[in-house]
Design an enzyme around this catalytic site. Sequence first.
Site, PDB file in Angstrom:
ATOM      1  N   HIS A 116      -3.661  30.339  28.972  1.00  0.00           N
ATOM      2  CA  HIS A 116      -2.716  29.297  28.583  1.00  0.00           C
ATOM      3  C   HIS A 116      -1.435  29.611  29.352  1.00  0.00           C
ATOM      4  O   HIS A 116      -0.536  30.289  28.864  1.00  0.00           O
ATOM      5  CB  HIS A 116      -2.478  29.315  27.068  1.00  0.00           C
ATOM      6  CG  HIS A 116      -1.409  28.339  26.640  1.00  0.00           C
ATOM      7  ND1 HIS A 116      -1.472  27.000  26.906  1.00  0.00           N
ATOM      8  CD2 HIS A 116      -0.232  28.523  25.987  1.00  0.00           C
ATOM      9  CE1 HIS A 116      -0.391  26.400  26.425  1.00  0.00           C
ATOM     10  NE2 HIS A 116       0.377  27.311  25.876  1.00  0.00           N
ATOM     11  N   ASP A 175      -4.001  22.629  26.122  1.00  0.00           N
ATOM     12  CA  ASP A 175      -4.061  22.156  27.515  1.00  0.00           C
ATOM     13  C   ASP A 175      -5.235  21.204  27.708  1.00  0.00           C
ATOM     14  O   ASP A 175      -5.147  20.212  28.429  1.00  0.00           O
ATOM     15  CB  ASP A 175      -4.203  23.355  28.473  1.00  0.00           C
ATOM     16  CG  ASP A 175      -3.148  24.408  28.197  1.00  0.00           C
ATOM     17  OD1 ASP A 175      -1.970  24.113  28.394  1.00  0.00           O
ATOM     18  OD2 ASP A 175      -3.508  25.504  27.744  1.00  0.00           O
ATOM     19  N   ARG A 223      -4.342  17.849  26.288  1.00  0.00           N
ATOM     20  CA  ARG A 223      -3.424  17.165  27.207  1.00  0.00           C
ATOM     21  C   ARG A 223      -4.182  16.622  28.419  1.00  0.00           C
ATOM     22  O   ARG A 223      -3.963  15.491  28.854  1.00  0.00           O
ATOM     23  CB  ARG A 223      -2.356  18.156  27.685  1.00  0.00           C
ATOM     24  CG  ARG A 223      -1.336  18.508  26.617  1.00  0.00           C
ATOM     25  CD  ARG A 223      -0.451  19.655  27.074  1.00  0.00           C
ATOM     26  NE  ARG A 223       0.694  19.830  26.200  1.00  0.00           N
ATOM     27  CZ  ARG A 223       1.371  20.957  26.083  1.00  0.00           C
ATOM     28  NH1 ARG A 223       1.019  22.022  26.770  1.00  0.00           N
ATOM     29  NH2 ARG A 223       2.408  21.027  25.270  1.00  0.00           N
ATOM     30  N   ARG A 276      11.171  37.180  32.441  1.00  0.00           N
ATOM     31  CA  ARG A 276       9.933  36.730  31.815  1.00  0.00           C
ATOM     32  C   ARG A 276       9.318  37.853  30.980  1.00  0.00           C
ATOM     33  O   ARG A 276       8.897  37.659  29.848  1.00  0.00           O
ATOM     34  CB  ARG A 276       8.972  36.322  32.938  1.00  0.00           C
ATOM     35  CG  ARG A 276       7.643  35.804  32.494  1.00  0.00           C
ATOM     36  CD  ARG A 276       6.787  35.538  33.710  1.00  0.00           C
ATOM     37  NE  ARG A 276       5.946  36.661  34.024  1.00  0.00           N
ATOM     38  CZ  ARG A 276       4.774  36.891  33.473  1.00  0.00           C
ATOM     39  NH1 ARG A 276       4.315  36.077  32.568  1.00  0.00           N
ATOM     40  NH2 ARG A 276       4.066  37.927  33.815  1.00  0.00           N
TER      41      ARG A 276
HETATM   42  C1  LAC Z   1       3.020  24.516  25.013  1.00  0.00           C
HETATM   43  C2  LAC Z   1       3.257  25.649  24.041  1.00  0.00           C
HETATM   44  C3  LAC Z   1       3.023  25.215  22.627  1.00  0.00           C
HETATM   45  O1  LAC Z   1       2.203  24.645  25.917  1.00  0.00           O
HETATM   46  O2  LAC Z   1       2.492  26.777  24.337  1.00  0.00           O
HETATM   47  O3  LAC Z   1       3.672  23.487  24.846  1.00  0.00           O
END
Ligand code: LAC
Length: 344
Positions: free
Chosen positions: A175, A148, A151, A86
Amino acid sequence: MKVTIIGGGGLVGSTAAFALQCGGVVTHLCLIDANKELAQGQANDLLQGASLACDQRISAGDMSDIPSSDMVIITAGLRRKPDESRLDLINRNVDLVLGILEEVKAVGFKDGAHLLVVSNPVDVLTYLAVKRSGLPWQRVLGLGTQLDTARFRSHLARRLKVPPTQVSALILGEHGDSMVPIWSSATIAGLALEQWPGFSPQVQKEVFEETKTAGAQIIKLKGGAGFAVGLAIREVVHSIALDSRRVLPVSTLLSGAYGLRDVCLSVPTVVGCGGARQHLEVSLSAKEKLGLQNSARVLQQTIEQVESRIKSGPAKVPAPVQPIVESRSGQRMPPKAAWQALSR
Ligand code: LAC
């Protein structure tokens, strides 16, 4: 307003360009990409639809376009190689974006230009961009939890069978895996979400899980996020272009809001002409406050590792961060943001 997208040939950059074309607010869209032909192809494709959309200048360009750009968006990024950790991926993306920033600085930003960082790890890269771009912190924004949040609202709407545009709920913080759902102020059509028929702790848990894993899910299904992230970028660009002063969860350098400083993460921010105009401190539940502090700690640890690696040169990669993320069994786990799942 001229908007230049570095990484404009890719999925995120090109869908952002399409969203901005459909939006019809900015006057010039310029796409730059390491793959010049791809940038030219995307620009030509957009141009072919211009008579059906709006009167904008659309071009494929290069770094010589930067000094005339009112906004520069960086969407360029790399994918994880097999067997790569990572932190290796973070370091490679850091090197890539720092390289881009050097090139941008060499040609020079336009006076008053804004920089929007979309590449991941977005909060870390936004922090480095604030420190190295030479722009005032207000003009350097990261997309943060804007996607986010979008979404989250859409998933809530689907579960509760309400119109998505009437859901108002935020995701703040990183994020990434430590993102924080803000339930305490969530509403549907102005009414408290927690009292909405059908809302339950189970729905709450499932919707947040769905939000947190949405990016990884999209990667599995179609290779990466496109439409939603394009629209999320557009909202930030339009808020600046129109000076709408929308309150958006973008990532910016904090200097005391929510007791946090010297880290970039998402808090409610007034976005308008000049970029981030104000951080808004709303009252949060104790759990939400702790969540934000946890995000800040995770990010600060990663920033420290990345900065010491930058100082000591590209060859040496420090041990992975031990962030504060607990699994259900109580084990500590590395954070897994959507973008980190690329080649898992
Ligand atoms: C996502 C990327 C764009 O969360 O960061 O899909």
